[in-house]
Design a protein around this motif. Structure first.
Motif, PDB file in Angstrom:
ATOM      1  N   ARG A 118       0.904  -1.179   0.107  1.00 43.95           N
ATOM      2  CA  ARG A 118       0.108  -0.139   0.128  1.00 43.95           C
ATOM      3  C   ARG A 118       0.725   1.402  -0.025  1.00 43.95           C
ATOM      4  NH1 ARG A 118      -2.291  -0.337   5.767  1.00 43.95           N
ATOM      5  NH2 ARG A 118      -2.667  -2.207   5.497  1.00 43.95           N
ATOM      6  N   TYR A 119       2.106   1.069   0.471  1.00 42.96           N
ATOM      7  CA  TYR A 119       3.089   2.339   0.392  1.00 42.96           C
ATOM      8  C   TYR A 119       3.722   2.311  -0.607  1.00 42.96           C
ATOM      9  CZ  TYR A 119       1.464   3.469   5.198  1.00 42.96           C
ATOM     10  OH  TYR A 119       0.651   3.660   6.249  1.00 42.96           O
ATOM     11  N   SER A 120       3.975   1.383  -1.407  1.00 40.84           N
ATOM     12  CA  SER A 120       4.786   1.413  -2.765  1.00 40.84           C
ATOM     13  C   SER A 120       4.290   1.614  -3.983  1.00 40.84           C
ATOM     14  CB  SER A 120       5.411  -0.193  -2.766  1.00 40.84           C
ATOM     15  OG  SER A 120       4.408  -0.881  -2.852  1.00 40.84           O
ATOM     16  N   SER A 121       3.133   2.354  -3.850  1.00 37.35           N
ATOM     17  CA  SER A 121       2.370   2.610  -5.073  1.00 37.35           C
ATOM     18  C   SER A 121       2.800   3.885  -5.936  1.00 37.35           C
ATOM     19  CB  SER A 121       0.873   2.752  -4.910  1.00 37.35           C
ATOM     20  OG  SER A 121       0.584   3.579  -3.873  1.00 37.35           O
ATOM     21  N   ILE A 229       0.656   9.546  12.323  1.00 41.32           N
ATOM     22  CA  ILE A 229       0.952   7.906  11.546  1.00 41.32           C
ATOM     23  C   ILE A 229      -0.412   7.322  11.829  1.00 41.32           C
ATOM     24  CG2 ILE A 229       1.907   5.735  12.054  1.00 41.32           C
ATOM     25  CD1 ILE A 229       4.063   7.135  13.546  1.00 41.32           C
ATOM     26  N   ALA A 230      -1.290   7.505  12.536  1.00 41.43           N
ATOM     27  CA  ALA A 230      -2.775   6.681  12.393  1.00 41.43           C
ATOM     28  C   ALA A 230      -3.405   7.310  11.181  1.00 41.43           C
ATOM     29  CB  ALA A 230      -3.131   6.890  13.722  1.00 41.43           C
ATOM     30  N   VAL A 231      -3.537   8.580  10.963  1.00 43.96           N
ATOM     31  CA  VAL A 231      -4.492   9.286   9.899  1.00 43.96           C
ATOM     32  C   VAL A 231      -3.620   8.937   8.738  1.00 43.96           C
ATOM     33  CG1 VAL A 231      -5.149  11.235   9.135  1.00 43.96           C
ATOM     34  CG2 VAL A 231      -5.219  10.807  11.642  1.00 43.96           C
ATOM     35  N   GLY A 232      -2.417   9.133   8.713  1.00 44.67           N
ATOM     36  CA  GLY A 232      -1.837   8.695   7.543  1.00 44.67           C
ATOM     37  C   GLY A 232      -2.059   7.182   6.720  1.00 44.67           C
ATOM     38  N   ASP A 233      -1.968   6.399   7.816  1.00 39.91           N
ATOM     39  CA  ASP A 233      -2.150   5.029   7.524  1.00 39.91           C
ATOM     40  C   ASP A 233      -3.649   4.709   6.732  1.00 39.91           C
ATOM     41  OD1 ASP A 233      -1.010   2.081   7.345  1.00 39.91           O
ATOM     42  OD2 ASP A 233      -2.803   1.688   8.884  1.00 39.91           O
ATOM     43  N   VAL A 237      -4.684   3.347   3.235  1.00 43.09           N
ATOM     44  CA  VAL A 237      -5.654   2.380   3.038  1.00 43.09           C
ATOM     45  C   VAL A 237      -6.722   2.834   1.941  1.00 43.09           C
ATOM     46  CG1 VAL A 237      -7.586   0.717   3.919  1.00 43.09           C
ATOM     47  CG2 VAL A 237      -5.084   0.990   4.884  1.00 43.09           C
ATOM     48  N   GLU A 238      -7.354   3.836   2.214  1.00 45.58           N
ATOM     49  CA  GLU A 238      -8.370   4.728   1.245  1.00 45.58           C
ATOM     50  C   GLU A 238      -7.974   4.747   0.145  1.00 45.58           C
ATOM     51  OE1 GLU A 238      -9.811   8.281   3.223  1.00 45.58           O
ATOM     52  OE2 GLU A 238     -10.962   6.883   4.634  1.00 45.58           O
ATOM     53  N   GLU A 242      -9.181   2.898  -3.414  1.00 48.22           N
ATOM     54  CA  GLU A 242      -9.672   3.772  -4.693  1.00 48.22           C
ATOM     55  C   GLU A 242      -8.822   3.441  -5.874  1.00 48.22           C
ATOM     56  OE1 GLU A 242      -8.961   7.782  -3.558  1.00 48.22           O
ATOM     57  OE2 GLU A 242     -10.637   8.049  -2.263  1.00 48.22           O
ATOM     58  N   PHE A 243      -7.664   2.979  -5.700  1.00 59.88           N
ATOM     59  CA  PHE A 243      -6.743   2.630  -6.881  1.00 59.88           C
ATOM     60  C   PHE A 243      -7.459   1.179  -7.201  1.00 59.88           C
ATOM     61  CE2 PHE A 243      -3.008   0.216  -8.387  1.00 59.88           C
ATOM     62  CZ  PHE A 243      -2.729   0.983  -9.387  1.00 59.88           C
ATOM     63  N   ALA A 244      -8.086   0.291  -6.413  1.00 60.98           N
ATOM     64  CA  ALA A 244      -8.259  -1.065  -6.840  1.00 60.98           C
ATOM     65  C   ALA A 244      -9.572  -0.842  -7.640  1.00 60.98           C
ATOM     66  CB  ALA A 244      -8.585  -1.923  -5.447  1.00 60.98           C
ATOM     67  N   LYS A 245     -10.569   0.183  -7.051  1.00 62.85           N
ATOM     68  CA  LYS A 245     -11.613   0.344  -7.880  1.00 62.85           C
ATOM     69  C   LYS A 245     -11.465   0.959  -9.298  1.00 62.85           C
ATOM     70  CE  LYS A 245     -14.278   1.191  -3.809  1.00 62.85           C
ATOM     71  NZ  LYS A 245     -15.205   2.430  -2.937  1.00 62.85           N
ATOM     72  N   TRP A 246     -10.418   1.836  -9.337  1.00 62.41           N
ATOM     73  CA  TRP A 246     -10.088   2.395 -10.519  1.00 62.41           C
ATOM     74  C   TRP A 246      -9.572   1.245 -11.505  1.00 62.41           C
ATOM     75  CZ3 TRP A 246      -5.359   2.680 -12.989  1.00 62.41           C
ATOM     76  CH2 TRP A 246      -5.265   3.486 -14.298  1.00 62.41           C
ATOM     77  N   LYS A 247      -8.889   0.358 -11.065  1.00 62.26           N
ATOM     78  CA  LYS A 247      -8.239  -0.714 -12.127  1.00 62.26           C
ATOM     79  C   LYS A 247      -9.386  -1.716 -12.440  1.00 62.26           C
ATOM     80  CE  LYS A 247      -5.006  -3.331 -10.479  1.00 62.26           C
ATOM     81  NZ  LYS A 247      -3.865  -3.786  -9.859  1.00 62.26           N
TER      82      LYS A 247
END
Length: 249
Positions: A118-121, A229-233, A237-238, A242-247
């Protein structure tokens, strides 16, 4: 819907999401207010003091769990839970090593999370990012070298000296991987966390003169770091969803 209507709809959705997230943070801000209002002295350790100190971080862990589910126990939520355990242990001086170990595990979990897909996109990190990471390692090494003679004077020097070295390495590793994610909230939260912890170490082992309002500064930066860190995580995830929905579309 045309492009303009779709863009307007997306903006409304983002605003609604931010409002919901802000309201979800109410328990965290309430717990912070209680902690600073009561401000139980370090000289009065108790189960109540431990609960009040850990409550803000526990509320963040529950928030992350509510957004991401049980899988986050192996991610940021797990790191927050270990952090809360460290908060509780540090209430009692005799549990200092246990608290440090708990926070070390939290940094390790954060580090592994920042390596996840999720952080490598995002686009690859620049040479400037790697240079900044080198500065972090030099800073961490410099602080440990400065602390070394003070650690040698402690009663548990045989354990504390290598233990603090490992701890410093883990928090610098966490901050390094956070920088490489190139996500502003994660980067800022991790850098503040590193600064707060290194300042605490210098104060704890009497390597510097006591800061005026030092405890207030350290706790404020600590809670801020965990919040970011919590909000960033959650935002990561959101973004992944969104990226998965776009794909799929």
């Amino acid at each position: 819907m045309d492009i303009l209507e779709t863009a307007a709809y997306d903006r409304r959705q983002r605003r609604n999401t931010y409002c919901v997230l802000f309201l979800s943070l109410s328990p965290f801000f309430l717990a912070i207010a209680v902690y600073f209002y009561l401000w139980i002295p370090d000289s009065s350790p108790s189960v109540l003091a431990a609960a009040i100190k850990a409550a803000p971080v526990i509320s963040l862990a529950l928030l992350v769990l509510s957004y991401e589910g049980g899988r986050s126990l192996l991610g940021v939520a797990g790191g927050l839970i270990f952090s809360a355990g460290g908060d509780c242990c540090l209430i009692w001086p005799e549990l200092f090593l246990h608290g440090m170990a708990s926070f070390a595990l939290a940094h390790l979990i954060y580090s592994l999370t920042f390596l996840s897909t999720r952080y490598s996109s995002l686009s690859p990190s620049s040479s400037l990012s790697y240079f900044f990471c080198l500065i972090l390692w030099l800073l961490g090494g410099g602080v440990y070298a400065y602390l070394f003679p003070f650690l040698q004077k402690t009663p548990d020097a045989a354990v504390l000296t290598p233990g603090v070295g490992v701890y410093v390495a883990l928090i610098v590793l966490m901050a390094t991987l956070a920088v490489l994610t190139r996500r502003p909230l994660i980067m800022l939260g991790s850098l503040i966390f590193m600064t707060s912890d290194l300042t605490l170490a210098l104060q704890t082992f009497k390597a510097t003169e006591p800061l005026e309002h030092g405890r207030q500064i350290i706790m404020t930066t600590y809670y801020l770091a965990q919040l970011l860190i919590a909000v960033g995580d959650i935002k990561a995830v959101e973004g992944e969803d969104e990226f998965a929905k776009w794909k799929k579309s």
